[in-house]
Design an enzyme around this catalytic site. Structure first.
Site, short mmCIF file in Angstrom:
data_model
loop_
_atom_site.label_atom_id
_atom_site.label_comp_id
_atom_site.label_asym_id
_atom_site.label_seq_id
_atom_site.Cartn_x
_atom_site.Cartn_y
_atom_site.Cartn_z
N PHE A 434 -43.24 -9.03 6.06
CA PHE A 434 -43.24 -8.08 7.16
C PHE A 434 -42.67 -6.71 6.79
O PHE A 434 -42.65 -5.82 7.63
CB PHE A 434 -42.42 -8.65 8.33
N HIS A 435 -42.21 -6.55 5.56
CA HIS A 435 -41.49 -5.32 5.21
C HIS A 435 -42.03 -4.70 3.93
O HIS A 435 -41.35 -4.68 2.90
CB HIS A 435 -40.00 -5.62 5.04
#
Length: 501
Positions: A434-435
């Site tokens: 997610f990053h």
């Protein structure tokens, strides 16, 4: 409902339009919106360009199947190419990924800042220097610890296990005001409680006179000497928007920014553009309990375990509605059916690693292609992280634990031996991330970085980058607060420089 401000919708722009501002900011996520707000507050006229649209919380249905096509790029189905393939969802709307993340807020760990000073020459990034910036950002987005009564039984189970074993953990800090524990943070907050950048920093920019252009995709950065003279965007209505500005800030994310720079032949001298991709790979284990859990009730990401953070392993809460949980459960056929029939008594919790592996971003026929191979040491981190999480689940009374590792059977009776004895390879893991970070990393040395400590692109006088791409190395925690703070700091310096000139 949005705070009143001027929005020019690209869907309604079918012709060429030329506008002039002091500054143009491309993107309204964790980096772009804070930068725009700071520049506008300093008295600059500011244009905000956003590829996505404004999304009103009144229209959020809380249904993953409804909201993912609306709020996520490619419907949330972006995937890295490598061993193993990893789903990497990002937001596409005003607010960017802050609109659909879990709201977790960590300041940059001190050890990470020290590494950035030592390895990348970012000497001014100290705890003391950044503290007032973090204070301001946290006040704007309403950062506070999750109350125990909103954390839900899913988090309470892990908390009981952690306390029984004497590990370090606590309730997470999040950017929310008036949260009611709807449990659907990743699909747009229907209560309007999440303080994403679209309802915090964008209104601050509006209040200072900024204009938001939605449905605009930037395709060209026109260069004149050592400056960007014009930003050219295609509108979703078939028109062209030309923005002439003295200051240009790119905040298209760690995927979009390097592709835009490379497409325009910019920032390629160091050879670092589009490289050094880190993603914080993650996955989740499930535990079947003897009592009702209803993991979708309460804040999905409300508790963390940082006992092994120095080893690059973080355990963080994660939960989803039943339909989303079904897609993420690593079983098929009759076994999946049995698990879903018992989903109300199932708990789930995540493992995230500070990845050693690095990937790269390329473009094929205008589409981003992300190459990323999980490092074997990161696979071992997942094995250790899931072993400790299973131990925690069993200490809290779990009947069985299911880990997302091919070849590892369902763990029962408190026995984690099958997991600890397994030979876990990267391809055996079922992962998400997610990053995305690091693809236009900051550093003092132009030969090893893309932007300097003030986030200005090396070799260009008025082009800056303010998004996750500048993060020099994997921070090991949710990076949204770090991105907001660095963007705020950079914008303040830009504004001071303008006033002094």
């Amino acid at each position: 409902m949005r705070t009143t401000g001027e929005i020019v919708r690209g869907a309604e722009e079918a012709r060429e339009r030329v506008v002039t501002f002091d500054a143009v900011v491309v993107g309204t996520g964790a980096g772009g919106a804070p930068a725009a707000a700071e520049l506008a507050a300093a008295g600059l006229s500011v244009a905000m360009l956003e590829e996505g649209d404004w999304q009103d919380a009144d229209a959020f249905t809380a249904s993953p199947r409804d909201m993912m096509p609306r709020l996520y790029r490619d419907g949330g189905q972006s995937v890295t190419i490598g061993d193993p393939p990893i789903v990497l969802p990002t937001g596409r709307a005003v607010g960017g990924t802050t609109l659909i993340n879990s709201g977790t807020c960590f300041r940059t760990p001190s050890r990470i800042l020290a590494r950035w000073r030592d390895e990348f020459g970012l000497d001014e990034l100290t705890d003391e220097a950044l503290a007032p910036v973090f204070d301001d950002v946290e006040a704007t987005i309403g950062v506070a610890e999750v109350p125990a009564d909103l954390a839900g039984e899913n988090a309470a189970i892990v908390r009981r296990g952690v306390e029984a074993l004497g590990y370090s953990g606590g309730f997470l800090r999040r950017n929310a005001r008036g949260c009611v524990g709807s449990g659907v943070c990743a699909f747009g907050c229907p209560a309007g409680a999440k303080q994403h950048t679209g309802v915090t920093f964008v209104p601050k920019a509006w209040a200072a006179g900024a204009v938001l252009f939605t449905g605009t995709r930037v395709r060209e950065l026109a260069v004149r000497g050592d400056r960007i003279a014009e930003v050219v965007a295609a509108t979703s209505g078939g028109g062209t928007l030309r923005v002439r500005a003295d200051v240009v800030v790119l905040a298209c994310g760690a995927i979009g920014t390097p592709l835009l720079l490379r497409r325009n032949g910019l920032a390629t001298g160091s050879g670092q553009l589009g490289r050094n991709l880190s993603i914080h790979p993650a996955s989740a284990a499930r535990a079947r309990m003897d009592h009702e859990v209803r993991m979708w009730e309460g804040v999905p990401q409300s508790y963390y375990v940082d006992e092994w953070a120095d080893d690059g392993i973080m355990l963080e809460g994660i939960a989803a509605p039943p339909d989303q949980a079904a897609m993420a459960t690593p079983r098929v056929g009759p076994e999946l059916r049995e698990l879903m029939l018992d989903v109300g008594r199932t708990a789930t919790f995540g493992v995230m690693v500070t990845d050693e592996g690095r990937g790269a971003i390329h473009s094929v026929r205008g589409r981003p292609v992300l190459r990323y191979d999980l490092h074997p040491e990161d696979a071992r981190r997942f094995q250790r992280g899931f072993a400790r999480l299973a131990e925690i689940f069993f200490a809290a009374g779990a009947r069985e634990v299911i880990v997302p590792i091919t070849g590892v059977p369902t763990l029962t009776g408190g026995d984690i031996g099958p997991l600890e004895r397994a030979r876990v390879r990267p391809r055996d893991l079922h992962l998400m991330a997610f990053h995305p970070l690091g693809t236009a990393r900051a550093g003092a040395d132009p030969a090893r970085s893309v932007v300097d400590g003030d986030l200005r692109v090396h070799g260009l006088r008025n082009l800056y980058v303010a998004d996750g791409s500048v993060i020099p190395s994997s921070p090991g925690v949710n990076p949204q607060l770090t991105i907001m703070a660095l963007a705020t700091r950079a914008a303040r310096r830009i504004a001071r420089g303008r006033l002094a000139s």
